[in-house]
Motif scaffolding. Structure first.
Motif, PDB file in Angstrom:
ATOM      1  N   THR A  27       0.401  -1.540  -0.140  1.00 24.51           N
ATOM      2  CA  THR A  27       0.121  -0.248  -0.286  1.00 24.51           C
ATOM      3  C   THR A  27       0.887   1.122  -0.164  1.00 24.51           C
ATOM      4  N   ALA A  28       0.391   2.513  -0.380  1.00 18.38           N
ATOM      5  CA  ALA A  28       1.072   3.484  -0.229  1.00 18.38           C
ATOM      6  C   ALA A  28       1.976   4.096   1.033  1.00 18.38           C
ATOM      7  N   GLN A  29       0.688   3.466   1.921  1.00 19.74           N
ATOM      8  CA  GLN A  29       1.874   3.227   3.916  1.00 19.74           C
ATOM      9  C   GLN A  29       2.529   2.723   3.894  1.00 19.74           C
ATOM     10  N   GLU A  30       2.444   1.224   3.419  1.00 17.84           N
ATOM     11  CA  GLU A  30       3.663   0.811   3.812  1.00 17.84           C
ATOM     12  C   GLU A  30       4.598   0.757   2.801  1.00 17.84           C
ATOM     13  N   ASN A  31       4.365   1.616   1.313  1.00 14.95           N
ATOM     14  CA  ASN A  31       6.233   1.860   0.881  1.00 14.95           C
ATOM     15  C   ASN A  31       6.479   2.800   1.640  1.00 14.95           C
ATOM     16  N   GLN A  32       5.343   3.603   2.407  1.00 13.59           N
ATOM     17  CA  GLN A  32       6.480   5.452   3.078  1.00 13.59           C
ATOM     18  C   GLN A  32       6.726   4.762   4.303  1.00 13.59           C
ATOM     19  N   ALA A  56       3.376   4.511   9.514  1.00 11.08           N
ATOM     20  CA  ALA A  56       3.686   3.996   8.436  1.00 11.08           C
ATOM     21  C   ALA A  56       4.840   3.028   8.719  1.00 11.08           C
ATOM     22  N   VAL A  57       5.093   3.782   9.459  1.00 10.21           N
ATOM     23  CA  VAL A  57       6.583   2.916  10.345  1.00 10.21           C
ATOM     24  C   VAL A  57       5.834   1.250  10.899  1.00 10.21           C
TER      25      VAL A  57
END
Length: 398
Positions: A242-247, A374-375
């Motif tokens: 997801t965008a959050q996981e990539n962030q 996110a982390v």
């Protein structure tokens, strides 16, 4: 390294080179006519010496390059013996404690109590998870790195008065008494003959077998591994994230930039400086992380510079695999990240990692809630499922 440890390591290497299977032999099952009545009587189908579990030839992703097993290559025979030793309570003085008492499969081979129970009390530090120990540059063991390698580490708890009780001190039986004890067990006569072509039991053989089993415990079926397999490098966006996981991944990998007072002004969190992708093992040059307390609450302990892999730090659903840090003082990912967000240099801590004290000041990451979340999302992608239930790493006495 002390001379005694050097000589012990040499003995391990010499015995392994003379007794271990060749690589080809390690994958070849024995003829089905072989009979092991004592093993069959004790373990039934859970230990089948004519149909060995695969410890030696497991799939390892191509992007995993660290491997500390060169001096003790895994064979199916010896790792099978190691599994039995790992779970056998006979290795403790009063037959109540095994290696698995402190390193439980259901919590990623760690413990879900702050201090693990031994035969004469509890451990002085929280028990470390044993995931992917093979895939690390750091070869020393225990939080304070007092064991020169995994082989030497495996019998140190057995010889500890508090943990398993064969210390030879304080009225304890000696390790030689353990060898006499195990030598009288029929299934060990068969297992050591099977693994080493000799019924003779020695400390070095026990070390070799336990280390092979522990190094066989691997976890590469995570969401991270699916993404990394199709990505050119760790820094590229993962298509399955997801965008959050990539962030969160970018924040984990990217070093922070600090001003003169140690306050972050740009960049990420720099977690990968010590916990290096894609193995997520600890950098051998790391110093302590600012947590210098003790489980007992007495004094300070600045010697803890090792840490387990961050893989399976939690389960896929975020459930923790027990407490974190050598004191067990951290119980959530949010708290773990928060600790690194504000590093306070405690009086007496002369061994704090320099990466946590930019300009001589404890780092201030000035984390936002979005960055923390996110982390956390990224760290959850490092968890698989197989390691918790795979029968080859399970208790054969069940």
């Amino acid at each position: 390294m002390k001379l005694s440890k050097i000589l012990q390591l040499c003995a391990i290497v010499l015995l392994f080179s003379s007794c271990n299977d060749t690589e080809e032999d390690a994958y070849t099952p024995l003829p089905s006519t072989a009979s092991y009545p004592a093993v069959e009587a004790e373990f039934g189908n859970s230990v089948d010496l004519n149909n060995l579990a695969n410890y030696a030839n497991q799939t390892i992703p191509s992007y995993i390059t660290k491997d500390n097993s060169a001096l003790n290559l895994i064979s199916n025979k010896i790792a099978t013996l190691g599994r039995v030793l790992f779970y056998d309570k006979k290795l403790s003085a009063n037959n109540t404690v095994s290696c698995s008492t402190c390193h439980k499969q259901e919590v990623a081979f760690g413990d879900n109590t702050v201090a693990s129970s031994g035969v004469n009390g509890t451990t002085g530090r929280h028990s470390m998870r044993l995931i992917n120990t093979r895939f690390a540059s750091e070869s020393k063991f225990f939080w304070d790195e007092r064991a020169a390698n995994l082989e030497i580490q495996t019998t140190m708890p057995i010889k500890d008065h508090g943990e398993m009780g064969f210390s030879g001190l304080n009225g304890d039986l000696s390790f030689n008494d353990l060898i006499v004890k195990l030598s009288a067990v029929d299934y060990y006569k068969e297992l050591f003959q099977f693994a080493f072509d000799s019924e003779e039991i020695t400390e070095t053989k026990i070390q070799i077998a336990l280390a092979q089993f522990i190094r066989s415990i691997q976890s590469f079926d995570s969401k991270y591994d699916v993404g990394r397999a199709s990505a050119p490098n760790d820094g590229a966006p993962f298509s399955n994230f997801t965008a959050q996981e990539n962030q969160g991944k970018n924040l984990f990998l990217t070093p922070p930039q600090f001003n003169a007072t140690g306050s972050r002004t740009a960049g990420g969190l720099g977690c990968a400086g010590c916990h290096r992708a894609p193995e997520f093992d600890i950098d051998p040059n790391s110093r302590n992380n600012g947590i210098i307390g003790t489980i007992s609450g007495n004094g300070i302990d600045i010697t803890n510079t090792r840490a387990p892999s961050l893989r399976d730090l939690v389960r896929v659903d975020g459930t923790t695999n027990g407490q974190m840090m050598h004191t067990g003082v951290i119980t959530t990912l949010q708290a773990a990240i928060g600790h690194y967000g504000t590093i306070n240099i405690a009086p007496g801590n002369t061994n704090l990692d320099p990466r946590l004290r930019p300009g001589g000041n404890g780092q201030q990451l000035n984390l936002t809630a979005a960055e923390v979340n996110a982390v956390i999302a990224f760290l959850r992608t490092l968890s698989g499922t197989d390691v918790y239930t795979n029968a080859k790493w399970s208790n054969p006495f069940n």
